[in-house]
Design an enzyme around this catalytic site. Structure first.
Site, short mmCIF file in Angstrom:
data_model
loop_
_atom_site.label_atom_id
_atom_site.label_comp_id
_atom_site.label_asym_id
_atom_site.label_seq_id
_atom_site.Cartn_x
_atom_site.Cartn_y
_atom_site.Cartn_z
N TYR A 68 -66.65 10.87 -20.45
CA TYR A 68 -65.56 10.58 -19.54
C TYR A 68 -65.09 11.84 -18.82
O TYR A 68 -64.33 12.65 -19.37
CB TYR A 68 -64.38 9.95 -20.29
CG TYR A 68 -64.72 8.70 -21.08
CD1 TYR A 68 -65.78 7.87 -20.71
CD2 TYR A 68 -63.97 8.36 -22.20
CE1 TYR A 68 -66.08 6.73 -21.44
CE2 TYR A 68 -64.26 7.21 -22.94
CZ TYR A 68 -65.32 6.40 -22.55
OH TYR A 68 -65.62 5.28 -23.28
N HIS A 152 -72.75 6.69 -28.78
CA HIS A 152 -72.34 6.16 -27.48
C HIS A 152 -73.53 5.59 -26.70
O HIS A 152 -74.44 6.31 -26.32
CB HIS A 152 -71.67 7.27 -26.66
CG HIS A 152 -70.81 6.76 -25.55
ND1 HIS A 152 -70.21 7.61 -24.64
CD2 HIS A 152 -70.45 5.51 -25.18
CE1 HIS A 152 -69.50 6.89 -23.78
NE2 HIS A 152 -69.65 5.61 -24.08
#
Length: 339
Positions: A68, A152
């Site tokens: 992010y 992830h």
């Protein structure tokens, strides 16, 4: 991210649900992807105010990732949580290692975040990659321990993620550097295999357990419930289609233009909600929590206003008759009634 300061928050935490590791997650968590300038720029101050509002509303679970904003989300979250007077839980993710990239520093990131591309993401589920990723996250977050760590999006990396990736996280869990371990994905099938074959404590499923998509109900949630693995439900608005009381037919669904059949389904669900005096977004937030395996719902919150409105949706009173009608009509099975 344990804090040694005595509790001094004005409000008590929201209700919590417990992982088998003993970690207590508030039923609503703040997803900090937007702290990384997802699609549009935000500021350190806006992020700090969002965290302050979340703490004030009783949220004690925060989720971020190196992906992010090329580390910006982790940095901002860490800064906002620095020296707070309550204990919180923070999760981050591994699998995308950030590597310095001076050759691209003059351009913007090409993965949806409005940040300079001073680093690049490298898929790495090796032991060394996992250890380096966690070490870097701890530095950005300003802590010496990570409460939860997820692999992830290992969709194309099952072999490495399910062997060296998980093994490295188990090692860090044994050392106390990481509390609980798991995987986070936009699909249910591979998460089911992680629960079935590996020693995970928790999984994060994005977009697959919502009012519009219950594919996680088929296999993932039953086996997670059976094995005592917690499930965090994310992307519960399916990229925006469920985020407003009146369905926006131009809204996205799973990051692209919503098909007409899905829009029609959302409209029908919204009509049922309206008949019962309930807003569609409130039903979207509360729906996953009806399953016993779900420990938290995480939604993206960029600003203080986002936080306040999301908590309001979480707190909205929803009559059982709404879930009964959605179930009986076949629009959305009630997880609380599913054997």
């Amino acid at each position: 991210m344990d804090n040694d300061h005595p509790s001094g928050a004005a409000t008590q935490p929201l209700p919590t649900r417990r992982l088998r590791t003993g970690h207590q997650l508030t039923e609503l968590g703040l997803g900090a992807s937007q702290f990384g300038n997802l699609f549009t720029e935000t500021t350190d101050e806006q992020s700090a105010r969002a965290v302050e509002a979340a703490l004030d509303e009783g949220i004690r679970y925060f989720d971020t990732a190196p992906h992010y904003g090329l580390g910006l989300s982790e940095h901002r979250l860490g800064q906002a949580l620095h020296d707070i007077a309550v204990d919180v839980l923070v999760s981050s993710k591994v699998g995308r290692l950030l590597v310095e990239s001076p050759e691209t520093a003059d351009r913007l990131d090409d993965d949806g975040f409005v940040v300079p591309a001073t680093k690049r993401r490298v898929w790495d589920y090796s032991r060394d990659g996992i250890l380096r990723s966690v070490e870097q996250s701890l530095v950005r977050l300003g802590t010496d321990r990570l409460d939860l760590a997820y692999l992830h999006d290992p969709d194309d990396h099952w072999e490495a993620a399910s062997t060296s990736g998980i093994s490295a996280l188990v090692e860090l869990r044994d050392q106390g550097v990481v509390g609980a371990i798991g995987a986070g994905m936009n699909q249910a099938a591979m998460l089911t295999e992680f629960v079935r074959r590996t020693d995970v404590d928790v999984v994060m499923v994005a977009g697959r357990f919502t009012l519009l998509d219950q594919s996680a109900l088929d296999d993932l949630l039953p086996i997670a419930d059976e094995r005592g693995v917690g499930v965090v439900a994310a992307a519960i608005y399916n990229s925006g289609l469920l985020s407003k009381a009146t369905v926006d037919t131009s809204a996205h669904y799973d990051y692209s233009q919503a098909p007409s059949t899905v829009v029609d389904l959302a409209v029908r669900v919204a009509e049922v909600c309206e008949r019962h005096g309930v807003s569609l977004p409130a039903a979207a937030v509360q729906y996953p929590l009806r399953h016993p395996a779900v420990v938290s719902v995480v939604t993206g919150m960029r600003t203080e206003q986002h936080v306040r409105s999301t908590v309001s949706r979480y707190r909205e009173d929803i009559p059982e008759s709404l879930w009964e009608e959605l179930h009986a009509s076949g629009l959305a099975p009630d997880p609380a009634r599913r054997s």
